[in-house]
Design a protein around this motif. Structure first.
Motif, PDB file in Angstrom:
ATOM      1  N   PHE A 112      59.259  16.080  10.893  1.00 55.00           N
ATOM      2  CA  PHE A 112      59.944  14.981  11.663  1.00 55.00           C
ATOM      3  C   PHE A 112      60.928  14.169  11.086  1.00 55.00           C
ATOM      4  N   VAL A 113      60.578  13.584   9.781  1.00 53.06           N
ATOM      5  CA  VAL A 113      61.299  12.868   8.906  1.00 53.06           C
ATOM      6  C   VAL A 113      62.531  13.802   8.430  1.00 53.06           C
ATOM      7  N   ALA A 114      62.150  14.782   7.698  1.00 45.71           N
ATOM      8  CA  ALA A 114      63.396  15.540   7.348  1.00 45.71           C
ATOM      9  C   ALA A 114      64.622  15.954   8.038  1.00 45.71           C
ATOM     10  N   ARG A 115      64.109  16.229   9.556  1.00 49.85           N
ATOM     11  CA  ARG A 115      65.008  16.402  10.660  1.00 49.85           C
ATOM     12  C   ARG A 115      65.717  15.300  11.154  1.00 49.85           C
ATOM     13  N   SER A 116      65.136  14.197  11.036  1.00 51.92           N
ATOM     14  CA  SER A 116      65.548  13.064  11.880  1.00 51.92           C
ATOM     15  C   SER A 116      66.466  12.015  10.912  1.00 51.92           C
ATOM     16  N   VAL A 117      66.242  12.198   9.377  1.00 54.03           N
ATOM     17  CA  VAL A 117      67.007  11.107   8.583  1.00 54.03           C
ATOM     18  C   VAL A 117      67.622  12.039   7.595  1.00 54.03           C
ATOM     19  N   PRO A 118      69.060  11.952   7.622  1.00 50.43           N
ATOM     20  CA  PRO A 118      69.902  12.361   6.827  1.00 50.43           C
ATOM     21  C   PRO A 118      69.724  12.237   5.171  1.00 50.43           C
ATOM     22  N   ARG A 119      69.884  13.287   4.531  1.00 52.34           N
ATOM     23  CA  ARG A 119      69.440  13.070   3.073  1.00 52.34           C
ATOM     24  C   ARG A 119      70.718  13.038   2.329  1.00 52.34           C
ATOM     25  N   ALA A 120      71.057  12.019   1.561  1.00 54.33           N
ATOM     26  CA  ALA A 120      72.436  11.753   0.679  1.00 54.33           C
ATOM     27  C   ALA A 120      72.161  11.629  -0.661  1.00 54.33           C
ATOM     28  N   ALA A 121      72.688  12.697  -1.527  1.00 53.67           N
ATOM     29  CA  ALA A 121      72.273  12.465  -2.989  1.00 53.67           C
ATOM     30  C   ALA A 121      73.035  11.193  -3.471  1.00 53.67           C
ATOM     31  N   GLY A 122      72.522  10.705  -4.709  1.00 56.10           N
ATOM     32  CA  GLY A 122      72.979   9.639  -5.220  1.00 56.10           C
ATOM     33  C   GLY A 122      72.238   8.312  -4.863  1.00 56.10           C
ATOM     34  N   LEU A 123      71.435   8.269  -3.654  1.00 61.31           N
ATOM     35  CA  LEU A 123      70.706   7.011  -3.309  1.00 61.31           C
ATOM     36  C   LEU A 123      69.287   6.798  -4.028  1.00 61.31           C
ATOM     37  N   ARG A 124      68.700   5.810  -3.699  1.00 57.88           N
ATOM     38  CA  ARG A 124      67.206   5.701  -4.218  1.00 57.88           C
ATOM     39  C   ARG A 124      66.192   6.788  -3.505  1.00 57.88           C
ATOM     40  N   PRO A 125      65.570   7.329  -4.407  1.00 58.50           N
ATOM     41  CA  PRO A 125      64.498   8.471  -3.871  1.00 58.50           C
ATOM     42  C   PRO A 125      63.156   7.372  -3.191  1.00 58.50           C
ATOM     43  N   VAL A 126      62.881   7.725  -2.104  1.00 62.93           N
ATOM     44  CA  VAL A 126      61.916   6.903  -1.541  1.00 62.93           C
ATOM     45  C   VAL A 126      60.824   7.746  -1.211  1.00 62.93           C
ATOM     46  N   THR A 127      59.487   7.417  -1.336  1.00 59.42           N
ATOM     47  CA  THR A 127      58.369   7.778  -0.949  1.00 59.42           C
ATOM     48  C   THR A 127      57.617   7.241   0.231  1.00 59.42           C
ATOM     49  N   ILE A 128      57.251   7.789   1.330  1.00 61.96           N
ATOM     50  CA  ILE A 128      56.727   7.229   2.334  1.00 61.96           C
ATOM     51  C   ILE A 128      55.157   7.667   2.371  1.00 61.96           C
ATOM     52  N   ARG A 129      54.358   6.735   2.491  1.00 60.88           N
ATOM     53  CA  ARG A 129      52.861   7.024   2.304  1.00 60.88           C
ATOM     54  C   ARG A 129      52.330   6.556   3.794  1.00 60.88           C
ATOM     55  N   LEU A 130      51.640   7.767   4.302  1.00 62.02           N
ATOM     56  CA  LEU A 130      50.911   7.716   5.572  1.00 62.02           C
ATOM     57  C   LEU A 130      49.581   7.054   5.598  1.00 62.02           C
ATOM     58  N   ARG A 131      49.324   5.683   6.047  1.00 63.90           N
ATOM     59  CA  ARG A 131      48.039   4.951   5.674  1.00 63.90           C
ATOM     60  C   ARG A 131      47.257   5.298   6.935  1.00 63.90           C
ATOM     61  N   GLU A 132      47.976   5.384   8.265  1.00 65.57           N
ATOM     62  CA  GLU A 132      47.073   5.507   9.125  1.00 65.57           C
ATOM     63  C   GLU A 132      48.120   5.938  10.461  1.00 65.57           C
ATOM     64  N   CYS A 133      47.708   7.002  11.054  1.00 65.10           N
ATOM     65  CA  CYS A 133      48.259   7.577  12.267  1.00 65.10           C
ATOM     66  C   CYS A 133      47.285   8.190  13.375  1.00 65.10           C
ATOM     67  N   ARG A 134      46.982   7.281  14.451  1.00 62.22           N
ATOM     68  CA  ARG A 134      46.086   7.946  15.389  1.00 62.22           C
ATOM     69  C   ARG A 134      46.342   7.414  16.738  1.00 62.22           C
ATOM     70  N   LEU A 135      46.429   8.533  17.840  1.00 62.90           N
ATOM     71  CA  LEU A 135      46.491   8.240  19.122  1.00 62.90           C
ATOM     72  C   LEU A 135      45.331   8.361  19.862  1.00 62.90           C
ATOM     73  N   GLN A 136      44.652   7.464  20.413  1.00 68.69           N
ATOM     74  CA  GLN A 136      43.502   7.515  21.006  1.00 68.69           C
ATOM     75  C   GLN A 136      43.417   7.074  22.508  1.00 68.69           C
TER      76      GLN A 136
END
Length: 389
Positions: A112-136
């Motif tokens: 989802f992130v790869a197809r929703s956020v364009p990736r441009a070289a030369g910018l800061r490389p960011v890591t996203i850490r998934l802490r919680e994701c729950r549908l109840q």
């Protein structure tokens, strides 16, 4: 293989001595070799899934690209627990069942992130850490399910190979759906929450990129001397304000043949300021003498004795000048410049004490005039080299 054929196989096996003597063993063996069959030979029910739909160009970052998405949930199982459709409209739904994202939770969110956020070289490389994701989901009004979504992400970037924590996002959402609808009706809640998290981080980066030290990409040092200011007890170093007899206010304590004593020292301050991706470090050194700790015998109120004490003061200024030249972008790092500056300061402090002891030992506290002249010339030359005189 049908259930009747399995039973026929077991009957044949039971008649043969030494071959599969226990039907339970034979049945377990057969079931292990026949994927897709569960208990009593019925096909296993596949775990239902949600198809997370990408949102092309949900954001168009100008400060970063997403280099990695990591799963650090405390419960890394299914993303959703949804209510199945009841057998009859007037019945309560069965308990919520686990529903994961198609392809697996982490893989689906990465996609989802790869197809929703364009990736441009030369910018800061960011890591996203998934802490919680729950549908109840839980039962709501008759015929309806009430869903609650909780989402927590943290963001960091790699600078010179080290992770720099940036910010976190926590979101929550509620929705309702008819129990008669499919599970797919829950997917928009998760999709919209993920887009909101990405938009939040993109806005945070745009605001902070120019003024947040965490996002600086290089370092500049701006050294200077603390400006001279009159003070009743402390004399700051200044070529325009050398020591005078009035700067010796302590009661004389003669020792080792010394006719006077000053105790110069130095300190530093460092203020950081981030501008346009550059961390500017404003470094100031302060060289000083405390008048109430300095003394001079009345018999030593002469230019020669005063010069000897002034050279003690000059030596500390020289050490401070050397310290400023050690604190350079090459000797520091953006991640721990404070610690490295403190280390250089301690080294300079030791140098200051050693130099003072060497000066007094070689000049005999000013009694050896030839040695004193050599030190005078050496100190004057170094002060001129550093632009102090």
């Amino acid at each position: 293989m049908s259930a009747s054929r399995i039973l026929h196989f077991l009957q044949l096996a039971a008649r043969k001595p030494g071959a599969l003597r226990h039907r339970s063993v034979a049945l377990a063996w057969l079931l292990a070799t026949l994927p897709g069959l569960g208990r009593q030979g019925r096909p296993a029910t596949p775990i239902p899934t949600l198809a997370l739909q990408p949102v092309p160009a949900a954001i168009t970052p100008t400060q970063f690209y997403v280099a990695a998405v990591l799963d650090e949930r405390a419960e890394p199982g299914a993303v959703a627990y949804l209510l199945p459709r009841p057998a009859r409209p007037d019945q309560l739904p069965p308990p919520a069942e686990a529903v994961d994202l198609r392809g697996g939770g982490l893989a689906a969110i990465r996609e989802f992130v790869a197809r929703s956020v364009p990736r441009a070289a030369g910018l800061r490389p960011v890591t996203i850490r998934l802490r919680e994701c729950r549908l109840q989901e839980s039962p709501g009004a008759p015929g309806w399910a009430t869903g609650k979504l909780t989402l927590a992400l943290s963001f960091e970037w790699q600078r010179s190979g080290r992770p720099i924590a940036l910010t976190t996002y926590t979101g929550a959402a509620r929705y309702q759906r008819p129990l008669s609808s499919s599970y797919a009706a829950a997917e928009p809640a998760l999709r919209q929450a993920l887009v909101a998290a990405l938009q939040y981080f993109d806005g945070w980066m745009n605001r902070e990129a120019t003024a947040n030290a965490k996002l600086a990409q290089r370092l500049q040092v701006h050294p200077s001397n603390y400006p001279f200011q009159p003070d009743a007890d402390t004399l700051l170093y200044s070529p325009a304000h050398p020591l005078t007899y009035n700067d010796f206010l302590a009661v004389p304590r003669p020792r080792h043949g010394a006719v006077g004593a000053v105790f110069p020292s130095f300190a530093y301050t460092a203020q950081d300021e981030a501008r346009n991706g550059v961390l500017h470090l404003h470094l100031q050194t302060k060289v000083f003498v405390v008048r109430t700790s300095s003394w001079l015998l009345p018999s030593a109120h002469d230019a020669y004795s005063l010069n000897h004490e002034q050279r003690h003061f000059d030596l500390v200024q020289l050490v401070a000048e050397r310290f400023k030249r050690k604190v350079t972008p090459d000797s520091l790092t953006l991640d721990n410049y404070d610690a490295r500056m403190q280390f250089q300061f301690l080294q300079s402090w030791r140098e200051m004490n050693q130099l003072q002891e060497q000066y007094d030992a070689e000049t005999g506290h000013g009694q050896h005039q030839a040695a004193q002249q050599r030190w005078n010339a050496r100190i004057e030359a170094e002060l001129r080299r550093y632009g102090v005189k």
